[in-house]
Enzyme design. Structure first.
Site, PDB file in Angstrom:
ATOM      1  N   THR A  80       9.520  11.120 -13.500  1.00 22.90           N
ATOM      2  CA  THR A  80       9.556  10.212 -14.272  1.00 22.90           C
ATOM      3  C   THR A  80       8.710  10.870 -15.533  1.00 22.90           C
ATOM      4  OG1 THR A  80       8.886   8.837 -13.021  1.00 22.90           O
ATOM      5  CG2 THR A  80      10.778   7.879 -13.732  1.00 22.90           C
ATOM      6  N   THR A 116       8.048   5.798 -10.186  1.00 30.34           N
ATOM      7  CA  THR A 116       7.629   4.813 -10.924  1.00 30.34           C
ATOM      8  C   THR A 116       7.923   4.890 -11.867  1.00 30.34           C
ATOM      9  OG1 THR A 116       4.932   5.327  -9.976  1.00 30.34           O
ATOM     10  CG2 THR A 116       5.406   5.258 -12.215  1.00 30.34           C
ATOM     11  N   ARG A 149       3.114   3.985  -2.965  1.00 33.01           N
ATOM     12  CA  ARG A 149       2.148   3.934  -3.546  1.00 33.01           C
ATOM     13  C   ARG A 149       0.643   5.439  -2.611  1.00 33.01           C
ATOM     14  NH1 ARG A 149       0.643  -2.152  -2.365  1.00 33.01           N
ATOM     15  NH2 ARG A 149       1.115  -3.463  -4.365  1.00 33.01           N
ATOM     16  N   LYS A 201       3.451  -1.403 -10.209  1.00 32.87           N
ATOM     17  CA  LYS A 201       3.338  -0.476  -9.786  1.00 32.87           C
ATOM     18  C   LYS A 201       2.406   0.233 -10.899  1.00 32.87           C
ATOM     19  CE  LYS A 201       2.591   3.613  -8.981  1.00 32.87           C
ATOM     20  NZ  LYS A 201       2.719   4.648  -8.199  1.00 32.87           N
ATOM     21  N   ASN A 205      -2.449   1.164 -11.036  1.00 34.15           N
ATOM     22  CA  ASN A 205      -2.633   2.583 -11.474  1.00 34.15           C
ATOM     23  C   ASN A 205      -3.574   2.541 -12.929  1.00 34.15           C
ATOM     24  OD1 ASN A 205      -2.239   5.074  -9.217  1.00 34.15           O
ATOM     25  ND2 ASN A 205       0.463   5.339 -10.774  1.00 34.15           N
ATOM     26  N   ARG A 241     -20.769  -7.549  -5.832  1.00 35.33           N
ATOM     27  CA  ARG A 241     -19.928  -7.263  -7.095  1.00 35.33           C
ATOM     28  C   ARG A 241     -19.529  -6.693  -7.857  1.00 35.33           C
ATOM     29  NH1 ARG A 241     -21.378 -12.270  -5.549  1.00 35.33           N
ATOM     30  NH2 ARG A 241     -22.693 -12.545  -7.230  1.00 35.33           N
ATOM     31  N   CYS A 255       0.176  10.681 -12.323  1.00 34.40           N
ATOM     32  CA  CYS A 255       0.400   9.427 -11.258  1.00 34.40           C
ATOM     33  C   CYS A 255      -0.581   8.277 -12.632  1.00 34.40           C
ATOM     34  CB  CYS A 255      -0.065   8.779 -10.652  1.00 34.40           C
ATOM     35  SG  CYS A 255       0.651   9.306  -9.143  1.00 34.40           S
ATOM     36  N   ARG A 322      -0.657  19.483 -11.770  1.00 31.01           N
ATOM     37  CA  ARG A 322      -0.558  18.578 -12.460  1.00 31.01           C
ATOM     38  C   ARG A 322      -1.468  17.983 -13.431  1.00 31.01           C
ATOM     39  NH1 ARG A 322       4.435  15.434 -10.050  1.00 31.01           N
ATOM     40  NH2 ARG A 322       2.878  14.977  -8.004  1.00 31.01           N
TER      41      ARG A 322
END
Ligand code: SAJ
Length: 406
Positions: A80, A116, A149, A201, A205, A241, A255, A322
């Site tokens: 995609t 995705t 994933r 999803k 990312n 944290r 991605c 890529r």
């Protein structure tokens, strides 16, 4: 039997995983050369454990073809891309695959989209295709979105162990697809609706992109005022944290550097933080070029032809280039008519650019400055070879004295 459409980075391992766990699988790809390679017993990219998985799947009878099959379960794992100007998704591979599937699918077939997609893609682009053929969704065809994933470099392990999301119009179909994925997936499988699965999803990312952008911005702040960003992150991360990621030369891959743009493209008024993070990460290759230029001046290195870029892939120990930061740097240098930089990557045999070397020692012998852009194991294990060179380490892996960092 399941027919998996698209045998790339996601479709192939997924097909092999189903097959090696006893599911009857036909993998379909319109690229005949790729199908031929697989049918000749060879995998098409490098990935830990992929060859063993391939062998197990072949033993269980997996088939590869450029034809679509008549079956009641399809999984679509096609690319995609996104439009670089509008930042919107280009759904044409997905819609093309759905059109083709519909020519074969019997009544009641389930079409699972793994690719995705930006939130709303199924409503906007996929449902109309089915409805325009006079088919009723939920009766003639069932739609599911089951985004992957897995992380390149650890795909096989993550396919087995990660939790997954299944988005379906009806809980029954969701459970049916969940049962199928349970043939190999040991992680929790959450069933939800399609829109939620699409959004989740992309959000995952985007979360990572924003966190990397924070680390990259810190690197820039620290550079501007002579502070050690790595030491600051190391200490800050001792807080229970706080978990700051690592700055780097930019964010590549298909991605994280792409998905957040879907949100920016669809929600331009609201997605401000997301857009800023994308822009910060996209500015990193240029920032590294600035560092190189400063280091050249400081050391009296006059010609860029004495500079060597180590690493062409978007991250360590994979062969995927890529959207890689190194390619972005090369493009930028080309635009500014700076030619002659030397490049080497042990994972990239294909000729990608000018002055590309295929031997580490030969590459080193031609340069004074080495810019570490990717932390492949090869360089981690041979750091002493960089002794005597001026090193700019964008990955914080080199502890030779005098090493420059981001
Ligand atoms: N990077 C940094 N600093 C960091 C971590 C990463 O600069 O601290 C850079 C990497 O060098 C690389 C880029 O970010 O250029 C992305 O690498 P990555 O290893 O973080 O992720 P990808 O793109 O290989 O895979 C991601 C994963 N998503 C998340 O971790 C949320 C993976 O689980 C997804 O399946 C995959 O995207 C995908 O297909 O969507």
């Amino acid at each position: 039997m399941i027919n998996i459409i698209g045998l790339g980075y996601i479709g192939l391992p997924t097909a092999l995983m189903f097959a090696s766990h006893g599911v009857e699988v036909v993998g379909t790809d319109y690229n005949k050369e790729l199908v031929d390679t697989l049918n000749h017993g060879r995998t098409t990219f490098e990935e830990d454990g992929l060859d063993e998985l391939f062998k197990a799947a072949v033993e269980k009878g997996i088939k590869f073809s450029s034809e679509y099959m008549k079956t009641d379960m399809y999984i679509i794992a096609v690319p995609t891309p996104y439009d670089k100007d509008s930042k919107r998704i280009d759904p044409s591979f997905v819609t093309g695959a759905v059109e083709n599937v519909l020519d074969y699918a019997p009544k009641g077939a389930v079409v699972v989209i793994e690719s995705t997609i930006s939130p709303g893609t199924i409503d906007r682009f996929v449902r109309p295709i089915i409805e325009n053929k006079g088919l009723v969704i939920g009766e003639d065809i069932h739609l599911v979105h089951a985004p992957e994933r897995i992380i390149p470099g650890n795909m096989v392990y993550e396919l087995l162990h990660n939790s997954r999301t299944i988005g379906a119009d009806s809980p029954e179909i969701g459970e049916k697809v969940k049962a199928l994925y349970s043939s190999f997936c040991q992680g929790e499988i959450v069933v939800t609706d399609i829109r939620t699965a699409e959004m989740t999803k992309v959000v995952e990312n985007t979360f990572r992109d924003i966190n990397i952008a924070f680390a990259n911005e810190l690197a820039k702040i620290c550079r501007s005022d002579n502070m050690d960003v790595y030491e600051i992150i190391r200490i800050a991360n001792k807080h229970p944290r706080v978990n700051i990621l690592s700055p780097g030369p930019g964010v590549g891959g298909h991605c994280i550097s792409v998905d957040p743009w879907f949100l920016v493209g669809d929600y331009p008024q609201t997605a401000n933080l997301i857009k800023q993070a994308r822009m910060i990460n996209d500015s990193m290759p240029e920032f590294v070029l600035g560092r190189i230029s400063d280091i050249m001046k400081e050391n009296g290195v006059k010609s860029v032809s004495r500079v060597g870029l180590y690493g062409l892939t978007y991250k360590e120990n994979v062969d995927d280039i890529r959207e890689s930061p190194t390619l972005q740097m090369l493009e930028s240098m080309e635009r500014h008519l700076a030619s002659g930089v030397k490049v080497y990557d042990p994972y990239v045999e294909r000729e990608i650019c000018e002055n590309q070397y295929h031997d580490f020692d030969e590459f080193l012998s031609e340069v004074d400055i080495v810019v570490i852009l990717v932390g492949h194991n090869e360089i981690r294990e041979n750091m002493e070879k960089l002794k005597g060179k001026i090193v700019l380490d964008t990955r914080n892996i080199c502890n030779l004295p005098g090493t420059y960092r981001l």
